[in-house]
Design a protein around this motif. Structure first.
Motif, PDB file in Angstrom:
ATOM      1  N   ILE A 117       0.832  -1.227   0.000  1.00  0.00           N
ATOM      2  CA  ILE A 117       0.000   0.000   0.000  1.00  0.00           C
ATOM      3  C   ILE A 117       0.855   1.262   0.000  1.00  0.00           C
ATOM      4  O   ILE A 117       0.592   2.224  -0.748  1.00  0.00           O
ATOM      5  N   LEU A 118       1.894   1.251   0.862  1.00  0.00           N
ATOM      6  CA  LEU A 118       2.791   2.419   0.907  1.00  0.00           C
ATOM      7  C   LEU A 118       3.482   2.632  -0.425  1.00  0.00           C
ATOM      8  O   LEU A 118       3.663   3.767  -0.892  1.00  0.00           O
ATOM      9  N   LEU A 119       3.896   1.485  -1.034  1.00  0.00           N
ATOM     10  CA  LEU A 119       4.562   1.598  -2.335  1.00  0.00           C
ATOM     11  C   LEU A 119       3.622   2.172  -3.380  1.00  0.00           C
ATOM     12  O   LEU A 119       3.994   3.034  -4.194  1.00  0.00           O
ATOM     13  N   ALA A 120       2.354   1.710  -3.336  1.00  0.00           N
ATOM     14  CA  ALA A 120       1.375   2.208  -4.291  1.00  0.00           C
ATOM     15  C   ALA A 120       1.115   3.707  -4.091  1.00  0.00           C
ATOM     16  O   ALA A 120       1.009   4.483  -5.050  1.00  0.00           O
ATOM     17  N   ILE A 121       1.018   4.083  -2.828  1.00  0.00           N
ATOM     18  CA  ILE A 121       0.814   5.529  -2.531  1.00  0.00           C
ATOM     19  C   ILE A 121       1.982   6.351  -3.033  1.00  0.00           C
ATOM     20  O   ILE A 121       1.817   7.431  -3.623  1.00  0.00           O
ATOM     21  N   THR A 122       3.217   5.810  -2.790  1.00  0.00           N
ATOM     22  CA  THR A 122       4.418   6.539  -3.224  1.00  0.00           C
ATOM     23  C   THR A 122       4.440   6.686  -4.739  1.00  0.00           C
ATOM     24  O   THR A 122       4.727   7.765  -5.282  1.00  0.00           O
ATOM     25  N   LEU A 123       4.143   5.589  -5.441  1.00  0.00           N
ATOM     26  CA  LEU A 123       4.123   5.639  -6.907  1.00  0.00           C
ATOM     27  C   LEU A 123       3.062   6.620  -7.409  1.00  0.00           C
ATOM     28  O   LEU A 123       3.293   7.397  -8.343  1.00  0.00           O
ATOM     29  N   PHE A 124       1.890   6.579  -6.790  1.00  0.00           N
ATOM     30  CA  PHE A 124       0.815   7.485  -7.196  1.00  0.00           C
ATOM     31  C   PHE A 124       1.214   8.941  -7.011  1.00  0.00           C
ATOM     32  O   PHE A 124       0.979   9.801  -7.890  1.00  0.00           O
ATOM     33  N   MET A 125       1.837   9.217  -5.881  1.00  0.00           N
ATOM     34  CA  MET A 125       2.258  10.593  -5.615  1.00  0.00           C
ATOM     35  C   MET A 125       3.336  11.027  -6.594  1.00  0.00           C
ATOM     36  O   MET A 125       3.352  12.170  -7.068  1.00  0.00           O
ATOM     37  N   ASN A 126       4.265  10.081  -6.886  1.00  0.00           N
ATOM     38  CA  ASN A 126       5.319  10.435  -7.851  1.00  0.00           C
ATOM     39  C   ASN A 126       4.745  10.718  -9.228  1.00  0.00           C
ATOM     40  O   ASN A 126       5.131  11.678  -9.912  1.00  0.00           O
ATOM     41  N   ILE A 127       3.820   9.845  -9.638  1.00  0.00           N
ATOM     42  CA  ILE A 127       3.210  10.045 -10.962  1.00  0.00           C
ATOM     43  C   ILE A 127       2.437  11.359 -11.018  1.00  0.00           C
ATOM     44  O   ILE A 127       2.524  12.133 -11.969  1.00  0.00           O
TER      45      ILE A 127
END
Length: 332
Positions: free
Chosen positions: A41-51
């Protein structure tokens, strides 16, 4: 046998060395199994924020680039506007200078017109007193104040530029026309001067205030003998002491008394022409005197062979009398 995951635990032992105390960590199975999910979940949030951040950054860059382009465009338009304004100002200055030149040339033409008017008009007080007054209507144009209106359409830079160009061409054309007109006026002035000179040296005005002809040139019944006789001039009736004017510039060649002509004067003019004034009451000039057209040379009377106050007026060409009437502007 069923395994109860909610109560199952895992113990982790940490033994630093043989002499140290053993450290124990006990975790529930649920917590351990939840860690990978939380990490995902944290990884997904991080990727979403980066994108999302990259997208926003790209949009900002695009907006910045667009602003730069618009800024350059606006600056170019502003520069073009300033250049257009400068050109218009320069054109207006040139037009103003040309207008001043036009005004000067118009003033020159006005002076010219005044000279021609002065030349054309007879400024002699004596001649003016001889001229017959002619009544004329004076039409007075009265300006009435009137309203103005209509739709307004602002002129564009192109319209103003075109207007200035057209005005410049018109002014250049007018300048040429005025130059040609000035040359024509110069020629006309010279012709007028020549014509006026010819008129002044040629008998061309009435020698009396009166224009009543009592006897014409040619054969008539003599007023004394009542027989046919040749009359060498014209008789102009008038009042005693009326002024007698010389009809052209010349020199007095005779000023005396004669039994037939009474007090009489002969004036020699140009081109072999002379004029003879007879039956005067009084002579006001002397032999050899230079006289000007319209100058008073005597007074009307009835001396000599005369039946009443009048002027006997003759015109001679190379010593021979001719009909004076054409020289008075009268045609048969």
């Amino acid at each position: 046998m069923k395994i109860k995951w909610g109560k199952r635990t895992f113990t982790f032992l940490i033994i630093p060395d043989a002499n140290s105390k053993v450290m124990r960590f006990r975790f529930s199975a649920i917590l351990l199994y939840s860690l990978p999910v939380i990490g995902l979940i944290l990884l997904a949030i991080t990727l979403f924020m980066n994108i999302t951040g990259m997208k926003n950054l790209n949009e900002k860059k695009a907006i910045a680039a667009q602003l730069v382009v618009q800024s350059v465009t606006f600056e170019q338009q502003l520069t073009d506007k300033e250049e257009t304004i400068e050109k218009l100002q320069n054109s207006l200055v040139e037009l103003s200078e040309q207008t001043e030149e036009m005004k000067l040339k118009v003033e020159e033409l006005k002076v010219f017109e005044e000279e021609i008017r002065g030349i054309s008009s007879n400024d002699s007080d004596e001649t003016t007193s001889r001229e017959v007054s002619i009544a004329a209507y004076n039409h007075e144009v009265k300006s009435l104040s009137a309203g103005v209106g209509g739709a307004t359409q602002n002129a564009s830079d192109e319209d103003i530029t075109s207007l200035i160009s057209d005005t410049e061409q018109t002014l250049h054309s007018l300048t040429g026309d005025i130059g040609s007109l000035k040359l024509q006026l110069t020629d006309t002035k010279e012709l007028i001067v020549q014509n006026i000179h010819m008129m002044r040296i040629t008998p061309s005005i009435w020698p009396t205030l009166s224009t009543k002809v009592s006897s014409r040139y040619g054969y008539r019944k003599d007023p004394f003998s009542r027989r046919a006789a040749f009359h060498s001039g014209v008789d102009i009736a008038g009042d005693t002491s009326d002024p007698i004017y010389t009809t052209a510039d010349g020199i007095v060649t005779l000023a005396n008394y004669d039994r037939a002509y009474g007090y009489n004067i002969i004036v020699k003019h140009a081109s072999g022409v002379s004029t003879h004034y007879a039956h005067l009451k009084k002579i006001l000039v002397e032999n050899g005197q230079v006289v000007k057209q319209g100058e008073t040379i005597g007074l009307l009377g009835s001396t000599g062979r005369s039946t009443g106050p009048h002027l006997h007026y003759e015109v001679l060409k190379n010593g021979d009398t001719i009909d004076p009437m054409p020289y008075l502007g009268v045609r048969d």
